[in-house]
Design a protein around this motif. Structure first.
Motif, PDB file in Angstrom:
ATOM      1  N   HIS A 244      85.840 -71.787 -96.364  1.00 32.47           N
ATOM      2  CA  HIS A 244      84.635 -72.493 -96.813  1.00 32.47           C
ATOM      3  C   HIS A 244      85.010 -73.690 -97.683  1.00 32.47           C
ATOM      4  O   HIS A 244      84.142 -74.358 -98.208  1.00 32.47           O
ATOM      5  CB  HIS A 244      83.728 -71.547 -97.607  1.00 32.47           C
ATOM      6  N   ASP A 245      86.310 -73.910 -97.831  1.00 31.67           N
ATOM      7  CA  ASP A 245      86.747 -75.008 -98.677  1.00 31.67           C
ATOM      8  C   ASP A 245      86.769 -76.292 -97.844  1.00 31.67           C
ATOM      9  O   ASP A 245      87.682 -76.513 -97.062  1.00 31.67           O
ATOM     10  CB  ASP A 245      88.141 -74.692 -99.236  1.00 31.67           C
ATOM     11  N   CYS A 246      85.779 -77.111 -98.015  1.00 29.19           N
ATOM     12  CA  CYS A 246      85.646 -78.304 -97.177  1.00 29.19           C
ATOM     13  C   CYS A 246      86.256 -79.540 -97.822  1.00 29.19           C
ATOM     14  O   CYS A 246      86.185 -80.630 -97.261  1.00 29.19           O
ATOM     15  CB  CYS A 246      84.173 -78.543 -96.825  1.00 29.19           C
ATOM     16  N   GLN A 247      86.808 -79.393 -98.992  1.00 31.07           N
ATOM     17  CA  GLN A 247      87.471 -80.514 -99.667  1.00 31.07           C
ATOM     18  C   GLN A 247      88.969 -80.343 -99.509  1.00 31.07           C
ATOM     19  O   GLN A 247      89.536 -79.371 -99.995  1.00 31.07           O
ATOM     20  CB  GLN A 247      87.123 -80.512-101.167  1.00 31.07           C
ATOM     21  N   ALA A 248      89.598 -81.268 -98.820  1.00 32.61           N
ATOM     22  CA  ALA A 248      91.040 -81.184 -98.604  1.00 32.61           C
ATOM     23  C   ALA A 248      91.667 -82.541 -98.893  1.00 32.61           C
ATOM     24  O   ALA A 248      91.745 -83.398 -98.006  1.00 32.61           O
ATOM     25  CB  ALA A 248      91.339 -80.739 -97.173  1.00 32.61           C
ATOM     26  N   PRO A 249      92.105 -82.750-100.121  1.00 31.99           N
ATOM     27  CA  PRO A 249      92.711 -84.034-100.476  1.00 31.99           C
ATOM     28  C   PRO A 249      93.871 -84.364 -99.550  1.00 31.99           C
ATOM     29  O   PRO A 249      94.660 -83.484 -99.185  1.00 31.99           O
ATOM     30  CB  PRO A 249      93.192 -83.806-101.915  1.00 31.99           C
ATOM     31  N   GLY A 250      93.981 -85.626 -99.174  1.00 32.65           N
ATOM     32  CA  GLY A 250      95.056 -86.049 -98.275  1.00 32.65           C
ATOM     33  C   GLY A 250      94.606 -86.181 -96.834  1.00 32.65           C
ATOM     34  O   GLY A 250      95.322 -86.739 -96.003  1.00 32.65           O
ATOM     35  N   TRP A 251      93.431 -85.648 -96.521  1.00 28.14           N
ATOM     36  CA  TRP A 251      92.951 -85.659 -95.139  1.00 28.14           C
ATOM     37  C   TRP A 251      91.774 -86.618 -94.938  1.00 28.14           C
ATOM     38  O   TRP A 251      91.044 -86.523 -93.961  1.00 28.14           O
ATOM     39  CB  TRP A 251      92.584 -84.243 -94.697  1.00 28.14           C
ATOM     40  N   GLU A 252      91.643 -87.573 -95.870  1.00 30.72           N
ATOM     41  CA  GLU A 252      90.509 -88.488 -95.813  1.00 30.72           C
ATOM     42  C   GLU A 252      90.528 -89.364 -94.556  1.00 30.72           C
ATOM     43  O   GLU A 252      89.492 -89.573 -93.925  1.00 30.72           O
ATOM     44  CB  GLU A 252      90.472 -89.392 -97.062  1.00 30.72           C
ATOM     45  N   GLN A 253      91.717 -89.861 -94.216  1.00 31.27           N
ATOM     46  CA  GLN A 253      91.773 -90.775 -93.063  1.00 31.27           C
ATOM     47  C   GLN A 253      91.432 -90.043 -91.756  1.00 31.27           C
ATOM     48  O   GLN A 253      90.672 -90.551 -90.926  1.00 31.27           O
ATOM     49  CB  GLN A 253      93.156 -91.417 -92.965  1.00 31.27           C
ATOM     50  N   ALA A 254      92.001 -88.843 -91.599  1.00 29.72           N
ATOM     51  CA  ALA A 254      91.686 -88.065 -90.393  1.00 29.72           C
ATOM     52  C   ALA A 254      90.195 -87.751 -90.346  1.00 29.72           C
ATOM     53  O   ALA A 254      89.562 -87.826 -89.281  1.00 29.72           O
ATOM     54  CB  ALA A 254      92.505 -86.774 -90.386  1.00 29.72           C
ATOM     55  N   ALA A 255      89.621 -87.419 -91.499  1.00 33.74           N
ATOM     56  CA  ALA A 255      88.192 -87.103 -91.543  1.00 33.74           C
ATOM     57  C   ALA A 255      87.359 -88.319 -91.142  1.00 33.74           C
ATOM     58  O   ALA A 255      86.358 -88.196 -90.425  1.00 33.74           O
ATOM     59  CB  ALA A 255      87.803 -86.614 -92.937  1.00 33.74           C
ATOM     60  N   GLN A 256      87.814 -89.477 -91.570  1.00 29.82           N
ATOM     61  CA  GLN A 256      87.094 -90.712 -91.254  1.00 29.82           C
ATOM     62  C   GLN A 256      87.133 -90.984 -89.740  1.00 29.82           C
ATOM     63  O   GLN A 256      86.131 -91.342 -89.129  1.00 29.82           O
ATOM     64  CB  GLN A 256      87.779 -91.866 -91.986  1.00 29.82           C
ATOM     65  N   ILE A 257      88.299 -90.792 -89.160  1.00 28.65           N
ATOM     66  CA  ILE A 257      88.441 -91.022 -87.710  1.00 28.65           C
ATOM     67  C   ILE A 257      87.605 -89.997 -86.944  1.00 28.65           C
ATOM     68  O   ILE A 257      86.916 -90.328 -85.975  1.00 28.65           O
ATOM     69  CB  ILE A 257      89.931 -90.960 -87.300  1.00 28.65           C
ATOM     70  N   ASN A 258      87.631 -88.741 -87.393  1.00 29.49           N
ATOM     71  CA  ASN A 258      86.804 -87.720 -86.736  1.00 29.49           C
ATOM     72  C   ASN A 258      85.323 -88.061 -86.855  1.00 29.49           C
ATOM     73  O   ASN A 258      84.547 -87.849 -85.915  1.00 29.49           O
ATOM     74  CB  ASN A 258      87.070 -86.340 -87.346  1.00 29.49           C
ATOM     75  N   ALA A 259      84.925 -88.575 -88.021  1.00 27.07           N
ATOM     76  CA  ALA A 259      83.511 -88.930 -88.216  1.00 27.07           C
ATOM     77  C   ALA A 259      83.097 -89.998 -87.217  1.00 27.07           C
ATOM     78  O   ALA A 259      81.976 -89.990 -86.693  1.00 27.07           O
ATOM     79  CB  ALA A 259      83.285 -89.414 -89.645  1.00 27.07           C
ATOM     80  N   SER A 260      84.014 -90.888 -86.911  1.00 29.78           N
ATOM     81  CA  SER A 260      83.719 -91.968 -85.979  1.00 29.78           C
ATOM     82  C   SER A 260      83.716 -91.458 -84.530  1.00 29.78           C
ATOM     83  O   SER A 260      82.842 -91.783 -83.735  1.00 29.78           O
ATOM     84  CB  SER A 260      84.748 -93.076 -86.188  1.00 29.78           C
ATOM     85  N   SER A 261      84.701 -90.612 -84.187  1.00 26.08           N
ATOM     86  CA  SER A 261      84.786 -90.136 -82.795  1.00 26.08           C
ATOM     87  C   SER A 261      83.716 -89.093 -82.484  1.00 26.08           C
ATOM     88  O   SER A 261      83.360 -88.882 -81.329  1.00 26.08           O
ATOM     89  CB  SER A 261      86.173 -89.562 -82.512  1.00 26.08           C
ATOM     90  N   LEU A 262      83.205 -88.460 -83.512  1.00 24.17           N
ATOM     91  CA  LEU A 262      82.191 -87.403 -83.325  1.00 24.17           C
ATOM     92  C   LEU A 262      81.041 -87.879 -82.441  1.00 24.17           C
ATOM     93  O   LEU A 262      80.577 -87.158 -81.570  1.00 24.17           O
ATOM     94  CB  LEU A 262      81.660 -86.970 -84.699  1.00 24.17           C
ATOM     95  N   GLY A 263      80.624 -89.121 -82.656  1.00 25.14           N
ATOM     96  CA  GLY A 263      79.551 -89.668 -81.821  1.00 25.14           C
ATOM     97  C   GLY A 263      80.020 -90.756 -80.892  1.00 25.14           C
ATOM     98  O   GLY A 263      79.226 -91.302 -80.129  1.00 25.14           O
ATOM     99  N   GLY A 264      81.321 -91.072 -80.909  1.00 31.33           N
ATOM    100  CA  GLY A 264      81.762 -92.247 -80.164  1.00 31.33           C
ATOM    101  C   GLY A 264      82.952 -92.061 -79.245  1.00 31.33           C
ATOM    102  O   GLY A 264      83.345 -92.994 -78.545  1.00 31.33           O
ATOM    103  N   LEU A 265      83.534 -90.866 -79.200  1.00 33.94           N
ATOM    104  CA  LEU A 265      84.707 -90.652 -78.336  1.00 33.94           C
ATOM    105  C   LEU A 265      84.291 -90.711 -76.858  1.00 33.94           C
ATOM    106  O   LEU A 265      83.402 -89.980 -76.431  1.00 33.94           O
ATOM    107  CB  LEU A 265      85.327 -89.282 -78.659  1.00 33.94           C
ATOM    108  N   TYR A 266      84.944 -91.593 -76.109  1.00 30.52           N
ATOM    109  CA  TYR A 266      84.704 -91.633 -74.662  1.00 30.52           C
ATOM    110  C   TYR A 266      85.750 -90.739 -74.010  1.00 30.52           C
ATOM    111  O   TYR A 266      86.942 -90.997 -74.126  1.00 30.52           O
ATOM    112  CB  TYR A 266      84.800 -93.065 -74.127  1.00 30.52           C
ATOM    113  N   TRP A 267      85.286 -89.698 -73.323  1.00 26.81           N
ATOM    114  CA  TRP A 267      86.233 -88.747 -72.764  1.00 26.81           C
ATOM    115  C   TRP A 267      85.551 -87.943 -71.656  1.00 26.81           C
ATOM    116  O   TRP A 267      84.354 -88.148 -71.369  1.00 26.81           O
ATOM    117  CB  TRP A 267      86.775 -87.828 -73.865  1.00 26.81           C
ATOM    118  N   ALA A 268      86.293 -87.049 -71.037  1.00 27.09           N
ATOM    119  CA  ALA A 268      85.744 -86.236 -69.945  1.00 27.09           C
ATOM    120  C   ALA A 268      86.314 -84.820 -70.078  1.00 27.09           C
ATOM    121  O   ALA A 268      87.149 -84.396 -69.283  1.00 27.09           O
ATOM    122  CB  ALA A 268      86.098 -86.845 -68.597  1.00 27.09           C
ATOM    123  N   PRO A 269      85.865 -84.075 -71.086  1.00 27.41           N
ATOM    124  CA  PRO A 269      86.501 -82.779 -71.362  1.00 27.41           C
ATOM    125  C   PRO A 269      86.311 -81.749 -70.258  1.00 27.41           C
ATOM    126  O   PRO A 269      87.075 -80.792 -70.158  1.00 27.41           O
ATOM    127  CB  PRO A 269      85.814 -82.324 -72.657  1.00 27.41           C
TER     128      PRO A 269
END
Ligand SMILES: [Zn+2]
Length: 309
Positions: free
Chosen positions: A54-79
């Protein structure tokens, strides 16, 4: 089973599935190869429930979180072989698999994903990508005996209809009778009772978690494919898991204007964010059920193996 064996078996399953998921793996499988000997029964293995972080704060992972936030609604893919945009539909099942209870754009999610990636033996980026998802999907699919058979080129045999049980009117949605193996019905009933006892939102709507499709004969599916052009790709006509008497489609609600089994992305997104699916993701394994991730409504009971040809 020792952890070494478990890892070894996991690798075998993943390798087999990677071949399979290169195609559009639906709820269905390739046609059987005639004359092939029946493989030994396969016991699905569902990992024990994990304690979620339940610990959603993970220092050091800000950049990955930012990229995930962007791809969450914008990743073009065919899973699943069909073009999709964003991975919001799959965020709940990814969170379940990586064992975290955090928003998909959080640093805690990125860290948990990186931990999962490391355990799988590849780059621990914390980023959701098609590569990562295909592997995660392989792990999930590897719990479906039907899919494990299909990975060997074997289509499970149709259940003996005379041995199937009929659903009660209060557990079936629609007019068509629902047939399943008796033990699958028992497990389903235990699961629904627990869901309603544990979640007021599910108890409040008696239609939620009702079954709208169970056993379907190969002839029925072939006819539906031919007459309604409802083939779910070509696979449903050839080999659907609904032939086993172990697969069931559960009503999870639907987006306005869609049917309960519409695979439109808007409808699947609606379902995967809804309480019924969330409860199933977190709890269905307690009762031996696994989901086909492309279809939030499709669940298979793993307490018995499919029959082999
Ligand atoms: Zn189904």
């Amino acid at each position: 089973m020792s952890s070494l064996l478990r890892v070894g078996w996991g690798l075998v399953v993943t390798a087999a599935l990677l071949g399979l998921v290169a195609f559009r793996v639906t709820g269905c499988a390739p046609a059987p190869r005639p004359g092939r000997p029946a493989p030994p029964p396969i016991a699905a293995e569902i990992p024990p429930r994990r304690i979620l972080s339940h610990d959603c704060q993970a220092p050091g992972w800000e950049q990955a979180a930012q990229i995930n936030a962007s791809s969450l609604g914008g990743l073009y893919w065919a899973p699943f072989g069909r073009d999709e945009v964003g991975w919001r539909i799959y965020a709940p099942i990814i969170a379940r698999e990586i064992g975290v209870d955090c928003p998909p754009h959080s640093t805690g999610f990125a860290r948990a994903l990186a931990d999962w990636q490391r355990r799988q033996g590849f780059e621990a980026s914390g980023l959701v990508s098609q590569f990562t998802f295909i592997r995660l999907k392989g792990v999930v699919q590897g719990r479906r005996p039907f899919v494990l058979l299909a990975a060997q080129g074997v289509c499970a045999a149709a259940a003996d209809e005379a041995g199937l049980a009929v659903g009660r009117p209060d557990e079936v949605l629609g007019d068509k009778p629902v047939l399943l193996r008796p033990a699958a019905f028992s497990a389903y009933r235990r699961m629904v009772a627990a869901a309603r006892a544990e979640t007021p939102e599910l108890a409040a709507d008696p239609d939620l978690l009702k079954i709208f499709s169970g056993y379907r004969s190969p002839a029925y599916d072939a006819a539906r494919c031919a007459t309604q052009n409802n083939c779910n790709g070509r696979e449903r006509a050839n080999c659907s898991p609904h032939r086993t008497g172990l697969a069931m489609d559960l009503y999870l609600g639907h987006a306005p204007g869609f049917l309960a089994d519409s695979s439109a992305d808007a409808n699947r997104l609606y379902m995967t964010q809804a309480p019924a699916y969330r409860w199933l993701l977190a709890n269905a394994d307690r009762f031996g059920f696994v989901n086909y991730p492309f279809e939030p409504w499709h669940w298979e009971w793993t307490g018995e193996n499919p029959q082999t040809p």
